[in-house]
Motif scaffolding. Structure first.
Motif, PDB file in Angstrom:
ATOM      1  N   TYR A 119       0.968  -1.169   0.134  1.00  0.00           N
ATOM      2  CA  TYR A 119       0.135   0.048   0.065  1.00  0.00           C
ATOM      3  C   TYR A 119       0.742   1.252   0.059  1.00  0.00           C
ATOM      4  O   TYR A 119       0.706   2.079  -0.706  1.00  0.00           O
ATOM      5  CB  TYR A 119      -0.822  -0.117   1.190  1.00  0.00           C
ATOM      6  N   ALA A 120       1.951   1.146   0.795  1.00  0.00           N
ATOM      7  CA  ALA A 120       2.956   2.368   0.874  1.00  0.00           C
ATOM      8  C   ALA A 120       3.658   2.898  -0.371  1.00  0.00           C
ATOM      9  O   ALA A 120       4.078   3.812  -0.752  1.00  0.00           O
ATOM     10  CB  ALA A 120       4.037   2.131   1.858  1.00  0.00           C
ATOM     11  N   LYS A 121       3.790   1.674  -1.251  1.00  0.00           N
ATOM     12  CA  LYS A 121       4.281   1.662  -2.692  1.00  0.00           C
ATOM     13  C   LYS A 121       3.000   2.220  -3.679  1.00  0.00           C
ATOM     14  O   LYS A 121       3.538   2.380  -4.982  1.00  0.00           O
ATOM     15  CB  LYS A 121       5.105   0.394  -3.216  1.00  0.00           C
ATOM     16  N   GLY A 122       2.045   2.436  -3.146  1.00  0.00           N
ATOM     17  CA  GLY A 122       0.952   3.078  -4.207  1.00  0.00           C
ATOM     18  C   GLY A 122       0.249   2.089  -4.900  1.00  0.00           C
ATOM     19  O   GLY A 122      -0.563   2.269  -5.765  1.00  0.00           O
ATOM     20  N   MET A 123       0.138   0.793  -4.437  1.00  0.00           N
ATOM     21  CA  MET A 123      -0.531   0.035  -4.988  1.00  0.00           C
ATOM     22  C   MET A 123      -2.136   0.018  -4.676  1.00  0.00           C
ATOM     23  O   MET A 123      -2.230   0.147  -3.459  1.00  0.00           O
ATOM     24  CB  MET A 123      -0.359  -1.733  -4.573  1.00  0.00           C
ATOM     25  N   SER A 124      -3.066  -0.393  -5.389  1.00  0.00           N
ATOM     26  CA  SER A 124      -4.368  -0.205  -5.176  1.00  0.00           C
ATOM     27  C   SER A 124      -5.011  -1.461  -4.350  1.00  0.00           C
ATOM     28  O   SER A 124      -4.189  -2.676  -4.392  1.00  0.00           O
ATOM     29  CB  SER A 124      -5.139  -0.096  -6.599  1.00  0.00           C
ATOM     30  N   GLN A 125      -6.025  -1.382  -3.700  1.00  0.00           N
ATOM     31  CA  GLN A 125      -6.485  -2.519  -2.883  1.00  0.00           C
ATOM     32  C   GLN A 125      -6.645  -3.718  -4.048  1.00  0.00           C
ATOM     33  O   GLN A 125      -6.267  -4.907  -3.528  1.00  0.00           O
ATOM     34  CB  GLN A 125      -8.072  -2.277  -2.208  1.00  0.00           C
ATOM     35  N   ASP A 127      -4.699  -4.457  -6.626  1.00  0.00           N
ATOM     36  CA  ASP A 127      -3.544  -4.803  -6.901  1.00  0.00           C
ATOM     37  C   ASP A 127      -3.170  -5.622  -5.978  1.00  0.00           C
ATOM     38  O   ASP A 127      -2.325  -6.815  -5.991  1.00  0.00           O
ATOM     39  CB  ASP A 127      -2.611  -3.682  -7.387  1.00  0.00           C
ATOM     40  N   ASN A 157      -4.588   4.133   6.429  1.00  0.00           N
ATOM     41  CA  ASN A 157      -4.849   5.304   6.384  1.00  0.00           C
ATOM     42  C   ASN A 157      -4.793   6.304   7.293  1.00  0.00           C
ATOM     43  O   ASN A 157      -4.604   7.399   7.165  1.00  0.00           O
ATOM     44  CB  ASN A 157      -6.233   5.152   5.607  1.00  0.00           C
TER      45      ASN A 157
END
Length: 158
Positions: A119-125, A127, A157
């Motif tokens: 999640y910190a790397k910007g992946m969507s839920q 993904d 979040n």
């Protein structure tokens, strides 16, 4: 040719040799590691119960102690090795609070850390769910993966 031990101790190398004797595929290795992980957790829980009660299993010191072992409960857990079920010891008074795997905990911290890192790397839920499905295969249902991410992502979040 030089035998590389990858920093493993002598005892760990013995374990590797035992694993090799019974495994023919990477899936065999994964299954064996899952069983070893579960067995290790169960032994740690037994040691915690010994400490909680103040005596070892089957010891006469437990006679008339006011609390004693009271069988086992089954608990599913998900780890880096996949999903498995462990036996968690219970005490008669219901006071035992395991530390290595908490009551009702269904996953080890490794999964939570992986999800947070993704999640910190910007992946969507979506993904993240797809990646977890690739890692753990069909052993984990899409619904379970969704419940895990639904539970963790709000914490991230915050």
């Amino acid at each position: 040719m030089k035998n590389r031990n990858h920093g493993l101790s002598e005892k760990e190398m013995e374990l590797v040799k035992l694993l090799m004797a019974e495994c023919e595929t990477t899936a065999d290795i994964q299954n064996k590691l899952k069983k070893l992980f579960a067995g290790t957790i169960e032994q740690m829980l037994e040691a915690e119960m010994d400490e909680h009660l103040g005596y070892e299993k089957n010891s006469v010191a437990g006679n008339n102690s006011g609390n004693s072992r009271n069988g086992y409960g089954k608990q599913p857990i998900i780890s880096d090795y996949g999903e498995c079920e462990i036996s968690v010891p219970r005490d008669r008074n219901g006071e035992f609070e395991p530390k290595v795997i908490k009551k009702r905990q269904t996953r080890t911290d490794e999964i939570e850390q992986k999800i947070m890192a993704m999640y910190a790397k910007g992946m969507s839920q979506r993904d993240i769910e797809d990646t977890l499905k690739e890692i753990y295969g069909s052993e984990i249902s899409q619904g379970l993966i969704s419940r895990i991410t639904d539970k963790i992502l709000p914490e991230v979040n915050e």
